[in-house]
Design an enzyme around this catalytic site. Structure first.
Site, PDB file in Angstrom:
ATOM      1  N   SER A  21      30.430  17.479  -7.335  1.00  5.36           N
ATOM      2  CA  SER A  21      29.815  16.180  -7.453  1.00  5.36           C
ATOM      3  C   SER A  21      28.395  16.211  -8.012  1.00  5.36           C
ATOM      4  CB  SER A  21      29.786  15.517  -6.074  1.00  5.36           C
ATOM      5  OG  SER A  21      28.936  16.230  -5.196  1.00  5.36           O
ATOM      6  N   LYS A  41      18.997  15.333  -6.782  1.00  8.25           N
ATOM      7  CA  LYS A  41      20.302  14.683  -6.697  1.00  8.25           C
ATOM      8  C   LYS A  41      20.121  13.389  -5.902  1.00  8.25           C
ATOM      9  CE  LYS A  41      25.153  15.483  -5.325  1.00  8.25           C
ATOM     10  NZ  LYS A  41      26.124  16.438  -4.737  1.00  8.25           N
ATOM     11  N   SER A  94      30.514  21.552  -4.867  1.00  3.67           N
ATOM     12  CA  SER A  94      29.746  20.584  -5.669  1.00  3.67           C
ATOM     13  C   SER A  94      28.465  21.105  -6.290  1.00  3.67           C
ATOM     14  CB  SER A  94      29.414  19.352  -4.825  1.00  3.67           C
ATOM     15  OG  SER A  94      30.555  18.543  -4.665  1.00  3.67           O
TER      16      SER A  94
END
Lengths: 475, 483
Positions: free
Chosen positions: B151, B76, B175
């Site tokens: 997210s 990420k 997330s």
């Protein structure tokens, strides 16, 4: 109207740790800009602060030294504001729960002792510096200082004059350097004072509105700034004006304070507990470990000097003004010198010469052992006091030992009564006039005759022996 | 190749069936081919990837290979990685190349894993749909008109689309779990403090936690083994003995008490999601689990509590993005204040600005007690709820989101509706508990549905064990979108 001055101090002391409060970067002063910065100090994305435990040691030391409460649990908070030298956009400080609460410091102004209570002392990080020198159309940022550990020490508003404020600052300075938590280098900003000043009519209970003088880094500036501020506040009120709460700066060139920002411009710092740092928990064992490592404090040492060395309170107080001076005194006595004589020499010729040369006792070219050997020669009558002063001067200049100088320069004092008697006889014969005067009742003439004898002996005659024989001869 | 588990990839590497370079090259080719469609990656850097792969092959040749040496993964774009552009989904860091690596990145590099690229995300991890990325929305691989969740939408989409076998992710209010559910993959948010936050760009420090997303619970356990561990550079990192999160995978579930919080199955839960959970619970019963109803009475207060605390911390955490030292700086400005204003106005997107403003407001003088302190009290109540609930069961089963993935653009004009969709995931972060999401079926429109398992502190191995056993008797986790 008579006015009373009310003063409280906030002192930022830079703590002497090798690394920063929340990062492993070095705290050494004077490195090339931005070379002493870890990821936390530049506030890179993702960087996190980690408490440096040796910083906590210093705060505990201070708390114990002033008889304060060391909180078992204190909390770090974020003080949020934007400034280029504040890389994270917040300063990590302590707000509601500081590490040290209470405590007191004794000050002495013109022989009058007074206790000043402390409100709190809390840990925080220093900011970086803006650099303008050599910059054209821009400002540089140096973050070497960012994250340097500070202990902010806040007093109660208990000082009533500039002199008391200075005495407090000096006492605090002496204490933090004594226990070794601060190097005391005021030029480099290791000890900086914010002074809160207000005035009120004598007898009034409520405080007047205060103004805060920021960032004073010398005792002289504190005195000048407070006096100027007090004068300004009284004049303003007497002219029918009112004081507005404000932050002011002191300009050493004009000797005056000027407004930096008013209360209306004051920041809302939006303090909240720093979620990156768990509460600082200090165990009983931690406190006891620090206590066991704490050096003897000035007050305790002064009392001990009075009893152990039988020296007057004044001497004990002077000799414990700094740890280095006290150590020098104790080393001199330990090397065999008489305590009172050692005190006299150290407070007298040694201190005077150091002052003249603007040196600290730690830079004294005559070691305690060397001074002791000189004092011992006075004690055993090898030389007299006056000669000793000359010998000390020579030791200072050449680094030679007292005995070497005495031997080489033939300074050993004459104690042989026969030889002294011969000198006296010569002097009496040559100064019949003086003898007449003495006999006529002029006591001064006696001293003049002693002087002549000393001169005739080239200063080497033992003055006590001279006195005694002369008295006999003139009787 | 793309359907293989980490274990199978590892075995293939060990047997010499393929090299790390070959493996990375295949995944990179697929990622490059499909990223235009999905936008799952912000950065692909073939040179850096292949250099890592070659190093992994060299390690293996020298006889020093570990279990995961040469296995590729995606990071990420929130974990700082030395030499890689680390954007956090923001214009503010569009050109920021990190000079250092996060603890998680270091651990993974030490294990010899190969970075395929940096996955897309909501800007500074603020969002539930991945539409708040400066680099554009991520598309759900099951339906490119649907959001992938957020997210960590890029990480979930990359794993779902088989562009990477596993991916790192972070979870501040759901997330990891919610995009895993929306994309039909498995993800776990560990107990707060298990994975170091050092080098993980902060959104809300007291809630942020890193974790893995994979096709299966087993893959998550293997990646978590590498991600987790005490780190003295994070003061909130928990110092405890290292765990093997795969150790309990094979344990049977007989006697497992699953708690169903009645507040999570009340009004607002989509009927299709409720039916899928019923079916999953029936499977768990077949595996030997027993069901108890529990109550988490303060559940509805999780949203206001979270949306005070998280923005408060974020407003302070994001102050460092000021244009002074790195990142975006406005081109034209007159004086310091204007430099700050323009830099931050240009560098941050709307959702980030909204949360900075909210956070600044709730911390302001005169509002702090009413908002921030009150939210912290509620947070404690929520933790107490979970403690009482978990006293009655071993794990809590719950929906991840009220619905399956919604359409791109559907909620972008209504931030409140978007916030309300976080209702089932926020409590876990506020309490600091571990939470897992695994696929349990599909909605009528073909979009995946996930279920959440919540455990007590440090019960990650238990959650992974339950999900793994479920995955031994179901095949939802093996389903892949057609691309």
């Amino acid at each position: 109207m008579k006015w009373e001055v009310v003063i409280g101090l906030e002192v930022h002391t830079q703590l002497t740790t090798k690394s920063k409060i929340f990062s492993p970067a070095s705290t050494a002063f004077g490195a090339a800009p931005n070379t002493q910065t870890a990821v936390v100090d530049i506030a890179l994305p993702g960087a996190l602060p980690v408490m440096n435990k040796s910083v906590v040691d210093k705060a505990i030391q201070f708390g114990l030294a002033i008889g304060a409460n060391v909180r078992r649990r204190s909390v770090f908070a974020r003080k949020n504001y934007f400034y280029p030298d504040l890389p994270k956009g917040y300063q990590i400080s302590q707000f509601e729960l500081p590490v040290v609460e209470g405590g007191a410091i004794t000050i002495n102004v013109d022989g009058v002792e007074k206790t000043i209570n402390l409100t709190r002392a809390h840990l925080e990080e220093d900011a970086g510096k803006s650099v303008h020198e050599g910059m054209v159309g821009m400002t540089g940022i140096d973050l070497n200082r960012a994250g340097t550990p500070l202990l902010e020490i806040v007093s109660e508003p208990e000082m009533r004059s500039a002199a008391e404020a200075v005495a407090y600052a000096k006492a605090l300075y002496s204490l933090v350097t004594w226990i070794g938590i601060c190097d005391g280098n005021m030029q480099e900003g290791s000890f900086r004072c914010d002074v809160n000043v207000s005035v009120r009519p004598e007898g009034q209970k409520e405080f007047g509105t205060r103004r805060e003088i920021k960032n004073l880094n010398s005792f002289r500036f504190i005195e000048q700034a407070v006096k100027s501020e007090v004068r300004w506040q009284i004049e303003t009120i007497e002219d029918g004006g009112t004081i507005q709460q404000a932050t002011v700066l002191f300009d050493p060139d004009t000797g005056e304070t000027r407004m930096m920002r008013s209360k209306e411009d004051a920041h809302d710092y939006r303090y909240f507990p720093d979620p990156d740092l768990p509460p600082l928990v200090i165990s009983e064992e931690w406190i006891e470990r620090v206590r066991s490592e704490l050096p003897e404090l000035p007050a305790a040492m002064k009392t001990r000097f009075e009893s152990q060395y039988s020296i007057p309170a004044y001497d004990a107080g002077t000799l414990t003004a700094s740890k280095a001076l006290a150590a020098y005194f104790e080393a001199t006595v330990a090397a065999g010198a008489d305590a009172k004589l050692s005190a006299n020499w150290i407070m007298g010729d040694v201190s005077a010469t150091l002052n003249r040369e603007e040196k600290d006792i730690s830079e004294c070219p005559v070691s305690a052992a060397a001074l002791a050997s000189l004092i011992k020669r006075v004690q055993d009558n090898t030389i007299n006091n006056k000669t000793a002063k000359d010998v000390l001067r020579k030791m200072w200049e050449t680094g030679d030992a007292a005995d070497t100088i005495i031997e080489r320069d033939g300074l050993k004092q004459e104690t042989d009564t026969g030889a002294i008697e011969a000198i006296i006889d010569g002097v009496l014969a040559a100064n019949a006039g003086m003898v007449e005067e003495f006999r006529a009742g002029k006591e001064k003439a006696f001293n003049a005759l002693v002087g002549q004898c000393m001169k005739a002996s080239k200063g080497k005659a033992n003055p006590a022996v001279v006195n005694e024989i002369l008295k006999q001869k003139l009787a | 190749m793309f359907e293989k588990s980490i274990k199978q990839l590892s075995a293939g590497l060990a047997a010499g069936e393929f090299s790390a370079v070959e493996l990375a090259t295949e995944f990179l080719q697929r990622a490059k081919a499909l990223n235009g469609q999905l936008n799952a990656f912000i950065t692909l850097n073939e040179d850096l990837t292949l250099a890592q792969a070659r190093a992994a092959d060299a390690t293996r040749a020298a006889g020093h290979a570990g279990a995961l040496t040469g296995v590729p993964l995606a990071h990420k774009d929130i974990f700082c990685q030395e030499g890689w552009r680390t954007t956090c989904g923001s214009k503010m860091l569009e050109n920021f190349v990190s000079p250092y690596s996060a603890h998680v990145v270091e651990n993974i590099a030490r294990a010899g894993m190969v970075t395929l690229g940096r996955t897309n995300m909501d800007e500074f991890a603020m969002g539930s749909s991945n539409e708040n990325s400066y680099f554009g929305a991520v598309k759900n691989p099951w339906d490119v008109n649907a959001v992938p969740g957020g997210s960590s939408g890029g990480s979930a989409a990359a794993v779902a689309a088989r562009l990477a076998p596993v991916a790192t992710a972070t979870d501040t209010g759901g997330s990891i779990r919610q995009p895993a559910a929306f994309c039909g993959v498995t993800g776990i948010k560990p107990t707060y403090g298990v994975v170091s936050r050092f080098g993980m760009i902060a959104y809300a420090s007291s809630l942020d936690q890193g974790g893995p997303i994979g096709k299966s619970a087993e893959d998550c356990a293997l990646l978590l083994n590498v991600m987790a561990g005490f780190d003295e550079r994070d003061a909130t990192s928990v110092e405890r003995a290292t765990e093997d999160y795969t150790r309990d995978l094979a344990q049977p579930l007989s006697g497992l008490r699953i708690g169903l919080p009645k507040e999570y199955f009340a009004e607002g839960l989509d009927a299709e999601v409720a039916r899928a959970i019923d079916a999953a619970i029936a499977e768990y019963k077949k595996l030997g689990a027993t069901i108890v109803e529990i109550s988490l009475p303060n559940t509805r207060m999780a949203i206001p509590s979270y949306y005070v605390i998280a923005p408060a911390e974020a407003s302070s955490n994001l102050s460092r993005f000021d244009g002074v030292r790195y990142g975006h700086r406005a081109a034209q400005y007159d004086g310091l204040t204007e430099m700050y204003e323009k830099t931050r106005a240009e560098g941050f997107g709307w959702e980030v600005k909204r949360r900075i403003l909210t956070g600044t407001y709730v911390l302001s003088h005169g509002y702090y007690d009413a908002y921030y302190l009150q939210a912290q009290r509620v947070r404690q109540l929520l933790a107490n709820d979970f403690a009482a609930g978990l006293a009655q069961c071993d794990v809590i089963a719950a929906p991840v989101a009220p619905t399956a993935a919604w359409n791109i653009g559907e909620k972008t004009d209504d931030p409140l509706a978007m916030y309300l969709a976080d209702i089932y995931t926020l409590g876990v972060n506020l309490a600091g508990l571990p939470g897992l999401s695994h696929p349990i079926g599909f909605a009528g429109n073909g979009r995946p549905i996930g279920m959440q398992l919540i455990g007590n502190y440090f019960a990650e191995a238990r959650l992974l064990n339950a999900a793994h056993q479920y995955q031994q008797v179901t095949d939802w986790h093996t389903r892949a979108p057609v691309l």
